[in-house]
Design a protein around this motif. Structure first.
Motif, PDB file in Angstrom:
ATOM      1  N   PHE A  24     -25.948  -4.286 -26.448  1.00 38.20           N
ATOM      2  CA  PHE A  24     -25.889  -2.848 -26.253  1.00 38.20           C
ATOM      3  C   PHE A  24     -27.290  -2.293 -26.514  1.00 38.20           C
ATOM      4  O   PHE A  24     -27.852  -2.528 -27.584  1.00 38.20           O
ATOM      5  N   PRO A  25     -27.886  -1.580 -25.554  1.00 40.30           N
ATOM      6  CA  PRO A  25     -29.261  -1.097 -25.717  1.00 40.30           C
ATOM      7  C   PRO A  25     -29.418  -0.225 -26.964  1.00 40.30           C
ATOM      8  O   PRO A  25     -28.518   0.538 -27.338  1.00 40.30           O
ATOM      9  N   ASN A  26     -30.566  -0.343 -27.598  1.00 44.21           N
ATOM     10  CA  ASN A  26     -30.857   0.424 -28.810  1.00 44.21           C
ATOM     11  C   ASN A  26     -30.705   1.921 -28.546  1.00 44.21           C
ATOM     12  O   ASN A  26     -31.268   2.447 -27.600  1.00 44.21           O
ATOM     13  N   GLY A  27     -29.896   2.581 -29.368  1.00 46.23           N
ATOM     14  CA  GLY A  27     -29.697   4.016 -29.249  1.00 46.23           C
ATOM     15  C   GLY A  27     -28.667   4.438 -28.209  1.00 46.23           C
ATOM     16  O   GLY A  27     -28.414   5.630 -28.057  1.00 46.23           O
ATOM     17  N   SER A  28     -28.097   3.495 -27.491  1.00 48.74           N
ATOM     18  CA  SER A  28     -27.132   3.834 -26.439  1.00 48.74           C
ATOM     19  C   SER A  28     -25.799   4.276 -27.035  1.00 48.74           C
ATOM     20  O   SER A  28     -25.393   3.826 -28.106  1.00 48.74           O
ATOM     21  N   ALA A  29     -25.141   5.178 -26.328  1.00 52.09           N
ATOM     22  CA  ALA A  29     -23.791   5.609 -26.714  1.00 52.09           C
ATOM     23  C   ALA A  29     -22.805   4.662 -26.052  1.00 52.09           C
ATOM     24  O   ALA A  29     -22.754   4.550 -24.827  1.00 52.09           O
ATOM     25  N   VAL A  30     -22.022   3.966 -26.851  1.00 53.66           N
ATOM     26  CA  VAL A  30     -21.046   2.987 -26.371  1.00 53.66           C
ATOM     27  C   VAL A  30     -19.655   3.526 -26.635  1.00 53.66           C
ATOM     28  O   VAL A  30     -19.356   3.982 -27.740  1.00 53.66           O
ATOM     29  N   GLU A  31     -18.815   3.497 -25.590  1.00 49.39           N
ATOM     30  CA  GLU A  31     -17.439   3.965 -25.732  1.00 49.39           C
ATOM     31  C   GLU A  31     -16.510   3.019 -24.996  1.00 49.39           C
ATOM     32  O   GLU A  31     -16.766   2.667 -23.853  1.00 49.39           O
ATOM     33  N   ALA A  32     -15.456   2.611 -25.673  1.00 47.20           N
ATOM     34  CA  ALA A  32     -14.429   1.781 -25.042  1.00 47.20           C
ATOM     35  C   ALA A  32     -13.091   2.488 -25.196  1.00 47.20           C
ATOM     36  O   ALA A  32     -12.729   2.944 -26.281  1.00 47.20           O
ATOM     37  N   THR A  33     -12.364   2.592 -24.083  1.00 48.70           N
ATOM     38  CA  THR A  33     -11.020   3.158 -24.082  1.00 48.70           C
ATOM     39  C   THR A  33     -10.045   2.031 -23.787  1.00 48.70           C
ATOM     40  O   THR A  33     -10.202   1.322 -22.790  1.00 48.70           O
ATOM     41  N   THR A  34      -9.069   1.868 -24.650  1.00 50.09           N
ATOM     42  CA  THR A  34      -8.068   0.823 -24.499  1.00 50.09           C
ATOM     43  C   THR A  34      -6.705   1.460 -24.369  1.00 50.09           C
ATOM     44  O   THR A  34      -6.378   2.406 -25.076  1.00 50.09           O
ATOM     45  N   ILE A  35      -5.887   0.936 -23.450  1.00 47.76           N
ATOM     46  CA  ILE A  35      -4.510   1.391 -23.325  1.00 47.76           C
ATOM     47  C   ILE A  35      -3.585   0.235 -23.693  1.00 47.76           C
ATOM     48  O   ILE A  35      -3.777  -0.891 -23.246  1.00 47.76           O
ATOM     49  N   THR A  36      -2.649   0.529 -24.563  1.00 45.43           N
ATOM     50  CA  THR A  36      -1.683  -0.486 -24.993  1.00 45.43           C
ATOM     51  C   THR A  36      -0.282   0.083 -24.870  1.00 45.43           C
ATOM     52  O   THR A  36      -0.092   1.277 -24.768  1.00 45.43           O
TER      53      THR A  36
END
Length: 86
Positions: free
Chosen positions: A74-86
């Protein structure tokens, strides 16, 4: 919660499920994101880096962990978001 996860549940008759959103900031050295839930398949996960959707071949999911493919980080300073549906 304390880990930055946001969970929303759907109880309508239109199907759906529980959506779990996890966010973090890339460090340039991290390649794994704890999802907090086991999605069963990466088809149940959407990953965004700096708001840009990542294709399914960009990552794998084992249990409740998402790991970027091919040694990517993940690039330095990047905003990472994961959406999971269960």
């Amino acid at each position: 919660d304390a880990q930055g996860r946001l969970t929303a549940a759907s109880n309508g008759s239109g199907g759906g499920g529980t959506f779990t959103i996890v966010t973090t900031t890339g460090t340039g050295t991290n390649d794994t994101l704890a999802l907090g839930v086991s999605p069963g398949s990466k088809d149940n996960v959407q990953l965004y880096i700096d708001g840009v959707y990542q294709s399914k071949n960009a990552y794998g999911v084992v249990g409740s962990n998402l790991t970027l493919s091919g040694g990517a980080k993940f690039p330095n300073g990047s905003a990472v978001e994961a959406t999971t549906i269960t």
